[in-house]
Design an enzyme around this catalytic site. Structure first.
Site, PDB file in Angstrom:
ATOM      1  N   ARG A   1       0.823  -1.213   0.000  1.00  0.00           N
ATOM      2  CA  ARG A   1       0.000   0.000   0.000  1.00  0.00           C
ATOM      3  C   ARG A   1       0.856   1.261   0.000  1.00  0.00           C
ATOM      4  O   ARG A   1       0.372   2.356  -0.282  1.00  0.00           O
ATOM      5  CB  ARG A   1      -0.940  -0.018   1.217  1.00  0.00           C
ATOM      6  CG  ARG A   1      -1.888   1.162   1.310  1.00  0.00           C
ATOM      7  CD  ARG A   1      -3.103   0.840   2.179  1.00  0.00           C
ATOM      8  NE  ARG A   1      -2.740   0.269   3.454  1.00  0.00           N
ATOM      9  CZ  ARG A   1      -2.442   0.977   4.565  1.00  0.00           C
ATOM     10  NH1 ARG A   1      -2.453   2.300   4.520  1.00  0.00           N
ATOM     11  NH2 ARG A   1      -2.165   0.370   5.697  1.00  0.00           N
TER      12      ARG A   1
ATOM     13  N   TYR B   1     -14.357  17.560 -15.812  1.00  0.00           N
ATOM     14  CA  TYR B   1     -14.814  16.169 -15.871  1.00  0.00           C
ATOM     15  C   TYR B   1     -15.989  15.957 -14.916  1.00  0.00           C
ATOM     16  O   TYR B   1     -15.976  16.418 -13.773  1.00  0.00           O
ATOM     17  CB  TYR B   1     -13.631  15.266 -15.521  1.00  0.00           C
ATOM     18  CG  TYR B   1     -13.913  13.787 -15.426  1.00  0.00           C
ATOM     19  CD1 TYR B   1     -14.652  13.119 -16.395  1.00  0.00           C
ATOM     20  CD2 TYR B   1     -13.394  13.051 -14.365  1.00  0.00           C
ATOM     21  CE1 TYR B   1     -14.882  11.762 -16.302  1.00  0.00           C
ATOM     22  CE2 TYR B   1     -13.602  11.684 -14.267  1.00  0.00           C
ATOM     23  CZ  TYR B   1     -14.354  11.045 -15.232  1.00  0.00           C
ATOM     24  OH  TYR B   1     -14.572   9.701 -15.141  1.00  0.00           O
TER      25      TYR B   1
ATOM     26  N   ASP C   1      -5.976  19.013 -14.178  1.00  0.00           N
ATOM     27  CA  ASP C   1      -6.091  17.709 -14.815  1.00  0.00           C
ATOM     28  C   ASP C   1      -5.457  17.858 -16.200  1.00  0.00           C
ATOM     29  O   ASP C   1      -6.000  18.536 -17.076  1.00  0.00           O
ATOM     30  CB  ASP C   1      -7.568  17.306 -14.914  1.00  0.00           C
ATOM     31  CG  ASP C   1      -7.753  15.892 -15.459  1.00  0.00           C
ATOM     32  OD1 ASP C   1      -6.872  15.426 -16.208  1.00  0.00           O
ATOM     33  OD2 ASP C   1      -8.781  15.273 -15.145  1.00  0.00           O
TER      34      ASP C   1
ATOM     35  N   LYS D   1      -5.983   6.711 -19.778  1.00  0.00           N
ATOM     36  CA  LYS D   1      -6.125   7.329 -21.094  1.00  0.00           C
ATOM     37  C   LYS D   1      -4.816   7.172 -21.880  1.00  0.00           C
ATOM     38  O   LYS D   1      -4.343   6.066 -22.073  1.00  0.00           O
ATOM     39  CB  LYS D   1      -6.536   8.785 -20.927  1.00  0.00           C
ATOM     40  CG  LYS D   1      -7.723   9.005 -19.993  1.00  0.00           C
ATOM     41  CD  LYS D   1      -8.972   8.309 -20.455  1.00  0.00           C
ATOM     42  CE  LYS D   1     -10.212   8.724 -19.684  1.00  0.00           C
ATOM     43  NZ  LYS D   1     -10.245   8.305 -18.284  1.00  0.00           N
TER      44      LYS D   1
END
Length: 391
Positions: A61, A114, A185, A210
């Site tokens: 983690r 977004y 972003d 993406k």
């Protein structure tokens, strides 16, 4: 656009930076460290490592050698100090925003963002974090929208669906003068075509699903920032929320980065030809793509961007749901689906039949169709659009 020396540097970063082949017995591709636990010779060594887990392998983690290579590459590409990868783009966005605000703070959203980012900000309202949107790309109007409790300016450039550009240096200067953190972003441009940090932006986030991954088989997010911001973010929003990128995903992302420069050049070449074709079509009222000289921010783009990706939108002259549906359903080379930025061409519309009023409030035409131009033969894509737009 032509790519110069900086692009060649970025190609080397994508292909070879931090691969450390001597460390892995000369392996061209670094191994996938699939383990979750790292052991130590003594308990004191472990306790020392736990105290500074950011710099030691303790548990999956936190840090992982495979993931670390990807993070080093991405930080170098963005010209940032540190990077952390996450299990999704929204995990990275959530970490960036939550690290930047407290109860009573305000987030200023610039123009169109977004959808899920906006949903997150609405959700944070239950913790007394407010937000507002200024539907403008003008820096003076953005300045006027700042409130006394504004702590974050969140932006995308190009903006979502409308693909307008923002003056990053001017917004960064404005934010710093007001003690406000900036988050962008940068998924559309990738680190190859736009580097917000040298313009003064504080935090850069990406959806690795993406262009960075590029094959529709990676789910991940990226956050790049300064040592100072990352220090607190790693301990809290990263470790405690537990949205770490798995090493198997990091290996796929590492593979995607190897070909990122070649893919982005092909996306750009195809998109410029598709946009030019669409701009001349009588059924298309407008093409929203910064690579066109007719785009209102074309000159700003020449200063900020070193290239264009494959994502654009068109606004049909028949600006309603029926017109949008008719065109989309006729397409065959463009597949109907969410997401974008991979090898395949995709099509989608924000018009969901019952939300045209909301679209108009957000300065989006109900006739908007989003096109993600992929890596197929561009003549096939243009012919597909030609058939779909005919009567």
């Amino acid at each position: 656009m032509s790519q110069g020396k900086e692009f060649e540097v970025d190609k080397q970063i994508c292909m070879h930076y931090e691969d450390d082949r001597n460390r892995f017995n000369g392996a061209v591709v670094p191994p996938i460290f699939q383990n979750t636990v790292f052991t130590y010779q003594t308990f004191s060594e472990l306790t020392d490592a736990v105290k500074t887990e950011k710099y030691h392998y303790v548990y999956g983690r936190g840090t992982n050698p495979t993931v670390e290579i990807v993070e080093e590459k991405l930080a170098a590409l963005e010209r940032g100090e540190e990077c952390k990868t996450f299990g999704s783009g929204m995990a990275a966005i959530s970490a960036a925003i939550i690290n930047s605000v407290e109860s009573g703070d305000h987030v200023l959203c610039v123009s169109n963002l977004y959808y899920s980012t906006m949903e997150l900000l609405k959700y944070l309202g239950k913790f007394n974090v407010s937000h507002s949107v200024v539907y403008s790309t003008n820096t003076e109007e953005i300045s006027q929208a700042i409130q006394s409790n504004t702590k974050v300016i969140f932006l995308e450039s190009p903006t979502d669906l409308t693909y307008r550009l923002l003056d990053l240096a001017a917004i960064s200067k404005l934010a710093k003068e007001n003690g406000i953190r900036t988050i962008i972003d940068n998924t559309w441009a990738t680190p190859l075509f736009q580097k917000p940090i040298p313009h003064g932006i504080d935090i850069v986030v990406h959806s690795a699903s993406k262009y960075l991954g590029g094959h529709s088989d990676v789910l991940g997010g990226v956050l790049i920032t300064s040592y100072k911001i990352m220090k607190s973010l790693f301990e809290k929003e990263y470790l405690l929320m537990g949205a770490a990128m798995p090493p198997s995903e990091a290996a796929l992302l590492l593979r995607g980065l190897r070909t990122l420069p070649l893919r982005m050049q092909s996306h750009q070449e195809n998109a410029l030809k598709v946009a030019a074709y669409l701009e001349s079509h009588p059924k298309v009222a407008k093409v929203n793509f910064p690579g066109l000289e007719s785009h209102p921010d074309f000159l700003l783009g020449k200063k900020q961007l070193t290239g264009y990706s494959g994502l654009m939108s068109i606004e049909l002259t028949e600006a309603d749901y029926c017109g949008v549906e008719r065109v989309i359903n006729k397409l065959t080379a463009f597949k109907i689906g969410v997401s974008w930025g991979s090898f395949e061409s995709l099509v989608l519309s924000p018009n969901l039949r019952n939300n045209e009023g909301q679209l108009l409030k957000e300065h989006i035409s109900p006739g908007t169709i989003r096109l993600a131009v992929g890596l197929e033969d561009v003549n096939v894509l243009i012919h597909d659009l030609e058939k779909a737009l005919c009567d």
